[in-house]
Design an enzyme around this catalytic site. Structure first.
Site, PDB file in Angstrom:
ATOM      1  N   GLU A  94      27.300  52.802  62.498  1.00 31.02           N
ATOM      2  CA  GLU A  94      28.593  53.745  61.532  1.00 31.02           C
ATOM      3  C   GLU A  94      27.869  55.268  61.929  1.00 31.02           C
ATOM      4  O   GLU A  94      29.772  55.291  62.506  1.00 31.02           O
ATOM      5  CB  GLU A  94      28.497  53.122  60.559  1.00 31.02           C
ATOM      6  CG  GLU A  94      28.958  52.018  60.405  1.00 31.02           C
ATOM      7  CD  GLU A  94      30.592  51.705  60.727  1.00 31.02           C
ATOM      8  OE1 GLU A  94      31.595  52.206  61.120  1.00 31.02           O
ATOM      9  OE2 GLU A  94      30.625  50.388  60.886  1.00 31.02           O
ATOM     10  N   SER A 365      48.367  17.071   4.968  1.00 29.97           N
ATOM     11  CA  SER A 365      47.137  17.001   4.549  1.00 29.97           C
ATOM     12  C   SER A 365      45.482  17.625   4.362  1.00 29.97           C
ATOM     13  O   SER A 365      45.155  18.561   3.498  1.00 29.97           O
ATOM     14  CB  SER A 365      46.997  15.836   4.111  1.00 29.97           C
ATOM     15  OG  SER A 365      48.272  14.783   3.329  1.00 29.97           O
TER      16      SER A 365
END
Length: 683
Positions: A94, A365
């Site tokens: 690069e 319940s």
């Protein structure tokens, strides 16, 4: 008068002197201008740049549960945690003069300008790593002179404000490698399933070639093209003296093993829990969406991946394949810490993202233990007797409530609290709340952790006020903890991208109920899995002491219960309140609960429910409610708060002229204690 003409040489020397003076002044002025420009740029702050980083969610054992990035997967790591070969390969291909220039490579720039002028376009680039970083952080990719000028000034600012290594570190964490991977760490994990610091030379050269064209040079798209690019980079590294020719040849010949591309949807991994975490992050802890998704957060959760997998597998196996509309919810917590260990919010997340562990449903319940805890703290004992028979209750002066037992079955006789809880007798329950007053039950529920609105009416005893499975589970945690409430915890900590702790949750226990009353309730809840108990159908699937309570309405089926190590709640029903067949569909909640509890705890020894100080155990004759003797045909072991146990002996079964001989409570070395002494975890 004669005019003396100046010699040409003298004129030339004078002109040269003036030009030299002008040139020196110009250079001094230019240098001064450049100096001023540099000082100005150095004084100006760089634009604020938000570098998107992947947020990672971890399970309790440190495994990655999920990553959040929305297509921009980036995990920022320092330069020293990247393989040196990857750094060198990137520089070689690069910007080989990166270490020498000050943001610009004038040789490459001159060549690029020449080519662009000749071709009358701007296709030839000469951007250095610093310029690329400036563009990626602050600018767009448009090819205009305006953007290039701004890029140049930003590159100078970067060079003035950061060292070369800092610039390189930012660049290596910023560039795109394809397949949603941004930065070296995400790329290394995406392509090779390893950290960036562990990459080989061959892998480094392969990765360094991708950013030039992430889709064009990806080895997962075109391996041969990527291989040619790798060879080019190895050659560049060799020319720069970074590697030897032998190292280049060896690296090129190395066989690369790429990470297999997962075909699984990430939503398949505890998806409802993931959504619950996202909701907590944003709504409880106030972290905004952008920071959550792209802030590089590390979110450590309480989820047990093994337990979660078992929960999902059991739900998939038990729920009927021919009835996809029948839904399910399961949540499990560690009662000692409050940590949520498993969460299943439905059968198929792809079909419905609605998390039913947070949905409000009538618990039936399964709510009764909360009421009975209030009763035990207000004068009741496990032996308190009331008659189970059809009864009409009047409240608020002229309102009537007529509860019924399941199947129209009534004892038509006096029964005790233990029997009422075991068989889920509704008449006993409503008589209890009628005696206490509904508000006391509401207050008890709130103390235990129920946050949903509760109506203070007699029907509350039968669970007519909706609550969520997570709420009910938290209330049961307080019961098994002998009256100490522990708030549910799903997130242990949240760290930002720099390791700062943003959130940290710790277990906080709060005394909300009497420990003796809670222990007595736990003992009675064990009877639910005994013969004639409402949970008896699944008792044969359990190989350890458990306690719990079933619950059912016309449209809901519940089982919530616990061991000392784990509390879990299972709900089964329809989203649109379609009637549930209690025999076939309602049974599934019990089956899922039993299989989950046993499977989740199979590697842990059976644990006993401890009794606190202040509890006494005695044998009772259930028919008379008095202390049992050796002649009583069906004695039952009851636990009482010391001083509340019966004092009279049953004489109904005594032979004539014989004094009662009390039955002694069992030795503390029970079956489960003996079992625990030789238990070994399954292979």
């Amino acid at each position: 008068m004669e005019v003396i003409r100046e010699a040409p040489l003298i004129r030339y020397l004078r002109w040269a002197k003036q030009f030299l003076k002008f040139l020196i002044l110009s250079l001094l002025f230019a240098s001064f201008a450049v100096l001023l420009l540099l000082l100005y740029l150095r004084s100006q702050p760089l634009p604020e740049a938000f570098i998107k980083q992947t947020t990672t969610i971890y399970s309790a054992n440190g495994e990655v549960l999920d990553t959040m990035h929305r297509g921009e997967n980036r995990i920022v790591v320092p330069l020293h945690e990247m393989a040196p070969d990857l750094v060198d390969a990137t520089i070689a291909i690069e910007d080989r003069a990166f270490r020498e220039h000050y943001g610009f490579d004038f040789k490459r720039l001159g060549m690029a300008v020449y080519v662009n002028v000749i071709n009358m376009d701007k296709q030839q680039g000469a951007s250095t790593i610093t310029q690329q970083l400036a563009r990626n952080l602050y600018l767009t990719m448009e090819k205009t002179w305006d953007r290039k000028i701004r890029e140049a000034f930003l590159a100078i600012q970067l060079e003035l404000n950061y060292s070369k290594n800092e610039i390189l570190e930012m660049y290596m964490n910023q560039i795109y490698y394809g397949h949603s991977a941004y930065g070296a760490q995400a790329a290394a994990q995406t392509f090779f399933g390893k950290d960036a610091k562990d990459l080989t030379l061959a892998e480094s050269a392969m990765l360094a070639g991708i950013p030039k064209g992430p889709s064009y040079y990806s080895p997962l798209v075109d391996f041969e093209r990527a291989k040619n690019r790798q060879k080019l980079i190895l050659g560049a590294m060799e020319r720069e003296g970074m590697i030897t020719a032998q190292e280049s040849e060896t690296a090129y010949a190395e066989k690369l093993t790429f990470r297999e591309r997962s075909t699984e949807n990430t939503a398949d991994t505890a998806p409802y829990f993931r959504d619950y975490i996202a909701n907590l992050v944003k709504n409880k802890y106030g972290i905004d969406e952008e920071l959550f998704i792209h802030g590089g957060l590390k979110i450590h959760t309480t989820l047990d991946p093994v337990m979660q997998k078992k929960a999902e597998e059991i739900v998939a196996q038990v729920m009927p394949k021919d009835n996809p509309n029948l839904q399910v919810a399961l949540v499990a917590m560690d009662p000692l810490t409050g940590h949520i260990k498993a969460m299943v919010g439905g059968r198929d997340y792809q079909q419905s993202q609605y998390n039913r562990t947070l949905a409000k449903r009538q618990p039936g319940s399964a709510f009764k233990p909360i009421m009975y805890l209030a009763a035990l703290q207000n004068g009741f004992t496990p032996l308190t007797m009331m008659k189970s028979e059809p009864t009409v209750f009047t409240y608020d002066r002229n309102k009537q409530y007529i509860p019924r037992n399941f199947g129209g079955r009534y004892a038509n006789a006096m029964i005790n609290m233990r029997e009422a809880l075991k068989t889920s007798d509704n008449i006993y329950a409503v008589k209890t709340i009628d005696f206490l007053g509904p508000q006391k039950v509401v207050d008890e529920a709130k103390r235990l952790g129920i946050t949903s609105p509760l109506l203070a009416v007699p029907s509350l005893a039968l669970g007519t006020s909706p609550v969520s499975p997570l709420e009910l589970n938290a209330a049961y945690v307080a019961i098994v903890n002998q009256g100490e409430a522990v708030a549910p915890i799903a997130i242990i900590s949240i760290e930002d991208s720099k390791g700062n702790i943003l959130v940290e949750e710790k277990t906080v226990k709060t005394r909300v109920a009497d420990p003796v009353a809670s222990a007595l309730l736990v003992n009675m809840m064990q009877s639910v899995f005994e013969r004639s108990g409402t949970g008896y159908r699944v008792a044969n699937e359990l190989n350890r002491p458990v306690a719990g309570k079933t619950g059912s309405t016309d449209v809901d089926a519940w089982l919530s219960g616990f061991t000392p190590q784990l509390v879990s709640t299972v709900w089964v029903g329809y989203d649109k309140n379609q009637k549930v067949d209690d025999v076939k569909e309602g049974y599934l909640s019990k089956k899922i609960w039993a299989q989950f509890m046993e499977s989740s705890l199979k590697d842990q020894p059976p644990a006993l429910f401890n009794m606190p100080a202040g509890v006494v155990s005695v044998y009772i004759d259930p028919a008379s409610g008095k202390l049992a003797t050796e002649h009583c045909p069906a004695p039952e072991l009851f636990y009482f708060a010391t001083g509340t146990e019966p004092q009279e002996y049953c004489t109904d079964h005594l032979p004539a002229n014989e004094s009662p001989t009390p039955l002694q409570p069992p030795d503390s070395s029970s079956f489960w204690q003996r079992m625990g002494s030789w238990w070994k975890p399954s292979e």
